[in-house]
Motif scaffolding. Structure first.
Motif, PDB file in Angstrom:
ATOM      1  N   PRO A 161     -82.731  41.914   6.568  1.00  0.00           N
ATOM      2  CA  PRO A 161     -82.522  42.761   5.390  1.00  0.00           C
ATOM      3  C   PRO A 161     -81.882  42.016   4.224  1.00  0.00           C
ATOM      4  CG  PRO A 161     -81.799  43.886   7.391  1.00  0.00           C
ATOM      5  CD  PRO A 161     -82.063  42.467   7.769  1.00  0.00           C
ATOM      6  N   ASN A 162     -80.954  41.124   4.538  1.00  0.00           N
ATOM      7  CA  ASN A 162     -80.246  40.424   3.463  1.00  0.00           C
ATOM      8  C   ASN A 162     -81.100  39.376   2.765  1.00  0.00           C
ATOM      9  OD1 ASN A 162     -78.018  41.980   4.042  1.00  0.00           O
ATOM     10  ND2 ASN A 162     -77.054  40.440   5.357  1.00  0.00           N
ATOM     11  N   GLU A 163     -82.125  38.873   3.456  1.00  0.00           N
ATOM     12  CA  GLU A 163     -83.017  37.890   2.845  1.00  0.00           C
ATOM     13  C   GLU A 163     -83.968  38.527   1.831  1.00  0.00           C
ATOM     14  OE1 GLU A 163     -82.829  34.713   3.130  1.00  0.00           O
ATOM     15  OE2 GLU A 163     -81.262  34.716   4.677  1.00  0.00           O
ATOM     16  N   LEU A 164     -84.044  39.845   1.807  1.00  0.00           N
ATOM     17  CA  LEU A 164     -85.013  40.531   0.947  1.00  0.00           C
ATOM     18  C   LEU A 164     -84.457  40.928  -0.406  1.00  0.00           C
ATOM     19  CD1 LEU A 164     -86.676  42.783   3.677  1.00  0.00           C
ATOM     20  CD2 LEU A 164     -87.410  40.536   2.841  1.00  0.00           C
ATOM     21  N   GLY A 165     -83.237  40.514  -0.681  1.00  0.00           N
ATOM     22  CA  GLY A 165     -82.634  40.854  -1.968  1.00  0.00           C
ATOM     23  C   GLY A 165     -81.831  39.707  -2.544  1.00  0.00           C
ATOM     24  N   THR A 188     -88.539  48.374  -4.300  1.00  0.00           N
ATOM     25  CA  THR A 188     -87.193  48.633  -4.814  1.00  0.00           C
ATOM     26  C   THR A 188     -86.445  47.323  -5.036  1.00  0.00           C
ATOM     27  OG1 THR A 188     -87.126  50.683  -3.528  1.00  0.00           O
ATOM     28  CG2 THR A 188     -85.024  49.852  -4.350  1.00  0.00           C
ATOM     29  N   ARG A 189     -85.680  47.264  -6.100  1.00  0.00           N
ATOM     30  CA  ARG A 189     -84.834  46.092  -6.362  1.00  0.00           C
ATOM     31  C   ARG A 189     -83.642  46.137  -5.407  1.00  0.00           C
ATOM     32  NH1 ARG A 189     -81.197  44.532 -10.999  1.00  0.00           N
ATOM     33  NH2 ARG A 189     -81.299  46.694 -11.707  1.00  0.00           N
ATOM     34  N   ILE A 190     -83.372  45.027  -4.708  1.00  0.00           N
ATOM     35  CA  ILE A 190     -82.348  45.005  -3.657  1.00  0.00           C
ATOM     36  C   ILE A 190     -81.276  43.983  -3.988  1.00  0.00           C
ATOM     37  CG2 ILE A 190     -81.916  44.545  -1.198  1.00  0.00           C
ATOM     38  CD1 ILE A 190     -84.927  45.349  -0.783  1.00  0.00           C
ATOM     39  N   THR A 249     -81.486  48.180   7.651  1.00  0.00           N
ATOM     40  CA  THR A 249     -82.956  48.206   7.678  1.00  0.00           C
ATOM     41  C   THR A 249     -83.537  48.948   6.485  1.00  0.00           C
ATOM     42  OG1 THR A 249     -82.854  50.141   9.137  1.00  0.00           O
ATOM     43  CG2 THR A 249     -83.149  47.996  10.184  1.00  0.00           C
ATOM     44  N   THR A 250     -82.718  49.723   5.790  1.00  0.00           N
ATOM     45  CA  THR A 250     -83.178  50.361   4.558  1.00  0.00           C
ATOM     46  C   THR A 250     -83.673  49.330   3.546  1.00  0.00           C
ATOM     47  OG1 THR A 250     -81.547  52.105   4.898  1.00  0.00           O
ATOM     48  CG2 THR A 250     -82.521  51.966   2.725  1.00  0.00           C
ATOM     49  N   ALA A 251     -83.125  48.121   3.609  1.00  0.00           N
ATOM     50  CA  ALA A 251     -83.577  47.063   2.698  1.00  0.00           C
ATOM     51  C   ALA A 251     -85.032  46.693   2.974  1.00  0.00           C
ATOM     52  CB  ALA A 251     -82.683  45.842   2.823  1.00  0.00           C
ATOM     53  N   VAL A 252     -85.439  46.730   4.243  1.00  0.00           N
ATOM     54  CA  VAL A 252     -86.833  46.435   4.588  1.00  0.00           C
ATOM     55  C   VAL A 252     -87.734  47.523   4.013  1.00  0.00           C
ATOM     56  CG1 VAL A 252     -88.451  45.961   6.444  1.00  0.00           C
ATOM     57  CG2 VAL A 252     -86.042  45.276   6.690  1.00  0.00           C
ATOM     58  N   GLU A 253     -87.316  48.776   4.171  1.00  0.00           N
ATOM     59  CA  GLU A 253     -88.079  49.886   3.600  1.00  0.00           C
ATOM     60  C   GLU A 253     -88.136  49.760   2.078  1.00  0.00           C
ATOM     61  OE1 GLU A 253     -87.248  53.758   6.169  1.00  0.00           O
ATOM     62  OE2 GLU A 253     -85.414  52.601   5.911  1.00  0.00           O
ATOM     63  N   GLY A 254     -86.989  49.463   1.482  1.00  0.00           N
ATOM     64  CA  GLY A 254     -86.936  49.323   0.030  1.00  0.00           C
ATOM     65  C   GLY A 254     -87.836  48.210  -0.467  1.00  0.00           C
TER      66      GLY A 254
END
Length: 453
Positions: free
Chosen positions: A309-313, A291-293, A281-286
């Motif tokens: 989360p994985n769809e956001l990077g 933030t670049r993910i 879930t840190t990816a959602v925050e990032g």
């Protein structure tokens, strides 16, 4: 006696800032909040008058305590801290929603429309109790709140330079203790551990296998990245419930790699060059912070992968792909705005004021369970709470890993009143709340937050 707003915190680095913001804003409306380590508050839960209690989950393992809390006379507000990234509804209900949870919760806060629909899909859900408000954890990611972390961001960049951040969430297979994993070896046989509670057996074993494969891939990936970027710092932040020593030992030979866990992840996300993660879930925050993910997904497993989360990077299957993504000088963080629209379904109202303020408007002025007629029930609840505390202390002395002082301290390091006071005042000023607040020590790891007289 005026009721309190009782705000327990389990994982300090993840929850404290957002929940302290709730306490600060509640103080503006005359509330005194009790905030601190969840296990410490639970040990003394019967010593508060009937109040308003905020629960962080609806899981089966928390229901015994919620039954006690209701007997004592507390009004219960709840949200699911882990609802943003979730598995299929049948697994979500089995893992995260106890069969009698909806009967105990007076106000159920949904992060967004996705979370609301999940609750609505449960056959026991009382729809009138559900409110789509967003979540205080999203509040501290808003642009105007980020100055709270700017000093820390500057410190991190001076210390680590243009660093690469890894965030792991392998508490299911690299738990603080083996018995806290999904499965653990017992006399040569793989048996179910603490984190498999509520999961169908087939799913628990499948998830364990999936997590182990990804865990092993990360063990190879981090050294590969360290070798590819020898002049850059690599920072690994493990999950609060992981075995941190495992990573320290594994990565000790790489001078440009450090394992750190202190403080909220937000300044680390703001300070880093990029975040590398898988299903965290840190990816959602990032993403919300800009933030670049890089999403490292070494295997395809739709049933066990947390996809949001994985769809956001940038998705990568191999270490070489990850290294190439890190080197990409101009990545498109949100092609066509699709990712922003996706996140908008999961987190309500991110661009429209503070979820904390929306929550405070819904607080009842008193607990409806505080009548004289309920005094015998309250007394029985107090007795049950005290007996539970005695039992927990017995388990602690017996060496139970989940109840150990060391495990609790990893999730909730000691806090000083002065530091919490300073932090509360910064939150107040940044949020624009007019009345200064005061933080008082109440008991070990328990504090009061109120408007200054």
């Amino acid at each position: 006696m005026k009721p309190f707003l009782i705000i327990p915190v389990e994982n300090q680095v993840r929850e404290l800032d957002a929940k302290l913001l709730v306490a600060v804003l509640a103080a503006q409306e005359g509330w005194t909040s009790i905030i601190g380590a969840k296990w410490c508050i639970h040990q003394r839960i019967g010593r508060f008058p009937p109040s308003i209690y905020i629960a962080k989950s609806l899981t089966e393992r928390g229901m015994k305590m919620l039954h006690i809390i209701r007997r004592i006379g507390h009004y219960i507000i709840a949200w699911d801290e882990e609802a943003v990234a979730h598995y299929a509804p049948d697994i979500y209900y089995a893992r995260r929603v106890a069969k009698d949870a909806f009967d105990l919760i007076d106000l159920l806060v949904a992060w967004g429309e996705d979370n609301r629909d999940l609750f609505y899909g449960h056959p026991a859900c009382r729809r009138e109790a559900v409110r789509v408000l967003g979540n205080p954890r999203a509040d501290i990611l808003r642009p105007e709140m980020r100055q709270l972390f700017q000093d820390r961001v500057d410190e991190l960049q001076r210390e680590h330079g243009n660093f690469i951040l890894f965030n792991t969430n392998f508490n299911h297979v690299n738990g603080y203790h083996d018995t806290l994993n999904l499965l653990y070896l017992n006399n040569g046989e793989w048996v179910r551990g603490h984190w498999s509670l509520g999961m169908p057996d087939e799913f628990a074993r499948g998830l364990f296998h999936y997590k182990r494969v990804v865990f092993e891939a990360f063990q190879a990936l981090i050294p590969a990245v360290a070798r590819a970027f020898p002049d850059r710092r690599i920072v690994l932040r493990p999950h609060p419930s992981e075995n941190h020593d495992f990573w320290r030992t594994l990565l000790a030979e790489y001078p440009n790699v450090v394992v750190r866990h202190e403080g909220n992840v937000v300044p680390w996300l703001m300070a880093c060059d990029c975040l590398i993660q898988c299903g965290c879930t840190t990816a959602v925050e990032g993403f919300l912070l800009g933030t670049r993910i890089v999403s490292f997904t070494p295997v395809e497993d739709p049933r066990h992968e947390l996809r949001l989360p994985n769809e956001l990077g940038t998705r990568c299957r191999t270490a070489d792909e990850v290294i190439a993504a890190i080197r990409d000088p101009d990545p498109d963080l949100d092609p066509g705005g699709a990712r922003r629209r996706l996140v908008g379904r999961f987190i309500h109202g991110f661009d429209n004021g503070l979820a904390s303020a929306r929550l405070i408007k819904l607080l009842p002025s008193h607990s409806p369970y505080a009548s004289f007629a309920r005094i015998p029930l309250r007394l029985s609840g107090i007795i049950k709470a005290e007996l539970r505390t005695i039992n927990r202390r017995r388990k602690q002395r017996s060496g139970s890993p989940r109840h150990s002082v060391e495990y609790n301290r990893q999730r909730f390091p000691r806090l000083e009143v002065s530091a919490l006071q300073e932090h509360a005042e910064r939150l107040r000023k940044i949020s624009g709340a007019p009345r200064p607040v005061e933080v008082r020590y109440r008991h070990e790891d328990i504090f009061e937050v109120r408007a200054r007289e």
